[in-house]
Design a protein around this motif. Structure first.
Motif, short mmCIF file in Angstrom:
data_model
loop_
_atom_site.label_atom_id
_atom_site.label_comp_id
_atom_site.label_asym_id
_atom_site.label_seq_id
_atom_site.Cartn_x
_atom_site.Cartn_y
_atom_site.Cartn_z
N ALA A 28 0.83 -1.20 0.00
CA ALA A 28 0.00 0.00 0.00
C ALA A 28 0.86 1.25 0.00
O ALA A 28 1.89 1.31 0.65
CB ALA A 28 -0.93 -0.01 1.20
N ASN A 87 -3.39 4.71 -1.86
CA ASN A 87 -4.54 3.86 -1.55
C ASN A 87 -4.65 3.48 -0.07
O ASN A 87 -5.39 2.57 0.27
CB ASN A 87 -4.51 2.59 -2.40
CG ASN A 87 -3.40 1.65 -1.99
OD1 ASN A 87 -2.37 2.07 -1.49
ND2 ASN A 87 -3.59 0.37 -2.23
N LEU A 88 -3.95 4.20 0.82
CA LEU A 88 -3.98 3.85 2.24
C LEU A 88 -4.15 5.09 3.11
O LEU A 88 -3.44 6.09 2.93
CB LEU A 88 -2.68 3.14 2.63
CG LEU A 88 -2.49 2.86 4.11
CD1 LEU A 88 -3.47 1.81 4.61
CD2 LEU A 88 -1.06 2.42 4.39
N HIS A 127 -5.18 5.92 7.47
CA HIS A 127 -5.51 5.36 8.79
C HIS A 127 -6.69 6.15 9.35
O HIS A 127 -6.71 7.38 9.30
CB HIS A 127 -4.30 5.42 9.73
CG HIS A 127 -3.28 4.40 9.37
ND1 HIS A 127 -2.26 4.65 8.49
CD2 HIS A 127 -3.17 3.11 9.76
CE1 HIS A 127 -1.55 3.55 8.35
NE2 HIS A 127 -2.07 2.60 9.10
N PRO A 130 -6.36 0.57 9.22
CA PRO A 130 -6.03 1.07 7.89
C PRO A 130 -7.25 0.92 6.97
O PRO A 130 -7.98 -0.06 7.06
CB PRO A 130 -4.90 0.15 7.44
CG PRO A 130 -5.13 -1.13 8.19
CD PRO A 130 -5.75 -0.72 9.50
N THR A 135 -7.63 0.57 3.18
CA THR A 135 -6.86 0.34 1.97
C THR A 135 -7.82 0.20 0.80
O THR A 135 -8.74 -0.63 0.84
CB THR A 135 -6.02 -0.95 2.09
OG1 THR A 135 -5.19 -0.84 3.25
CG2 THR A 135 -5.14 -1.14 0.87
N THR A 146 -13.56 -1.06 5.46
CA THR A 146 -13.70 -0.94 4.02
C THR A 146 -14.67 0.19 3.68
O THR A 146 -15.51 0.57 4.49
CB THR A 146 -14.19 -2.26 3.38
OG1 THR A 146 -14.18 -2.13 1.96
CG2 THR A 146 -15.59 -2.63 3.85
N TYR A 178 -8.94 9.15 -5.90
CA TYR A 178 -8.47 7.81 -6.25
C TYR A 178 -9.18 7.31 -7.51
O TYR A 178 -8.54 6.80 -8.44
CB TYR A 178 -8.72 6.86 -5.08
CG TYR A 178 -8.30 5.43 -5.30
CD1 TYR A 178 -6.99 5.03 -5.08
CD2 TYR A 178 -9.22 4.47 -5.72
CE1 TYR A 178 -6.59 3.72 -5.28
CE2 TYR A 178 -8.83 3.16 -5.92
CZ TYR A 178 -7.52 2.78 -5.69
OH TYR A 178 -7.14 1.47 -5.89
#
Length: 143
Positions: free
Chosen positions: A2, A6-7, A9, A45, A47, A84, A116
């Motif tokens: 990652a 795309n990451l 927290h 996280p 992701t 998610t 994104y």
């Protein structure tokens, strides 16, 4: 692996509320607060996966975009394990009889998710594309 692309927290807190149903008292858990940083009672996280772009778009286009947290049941209450932005992934978790909590997606995460999708494009459903390709081949053979 990652990257920042795309990451993120996400920190959040859980809270419970007693509820009574047909004479039985239980605790109903929910996400009490959520932030786009890595300090808080819980940090997971988030992701993003290229294969989930269609689900991300569906979530972003809904009236209230959500984040979903898969929890493991323990004697102390739910223990968050995964997060998610895909309703499809969350639905699969629910099919597995897993507790899933959800909360409104913070605006900063909505903007990051939009960026994104802008960078990586909107995913086209493979199933639909195949059906059209097959239909086209069938017409060619009939002519």
């Amino acid at each position: 692996m990652a990257s920042d692309d795309n990451l993120r927290h996400i920190s959040f807190a859980l809270a419970s509320q007693r509820q009574e149903v047909k004479g039985f008292t239980s605790l109903a858990w929910h996400i009490a607060s959520m932030g786009c940083h890595d300090n808080g009672p819980y940090v997971l996280p988030l992701t993003l996966m290229l294969t989930e772009r269609t689900a991300y778009r569906f979530n972003l286009d809904s009236q209230q975009p959500r984040l979903f947290v898969r929890c493991e049941a323990t004697d102390e209450g739910p223990q968050p394990r995964e997060m998610t932005a895909s309703q499809d992934v969350a639905a699969n978790w629910l099919d597995g009889d897993t507790q899933v909590l959800d909360a409104p997606m913070p605006l900063a995460i909505q903007a990051w998710l939009e960026a994104y999708l802008a960078r990586h494009g909107e995913r086209i459903e493979a199933g639909r594309k195949k059906k059209r390709a097959v239909a086209g081949r069938a017409r060619q053979h009939q002519e």
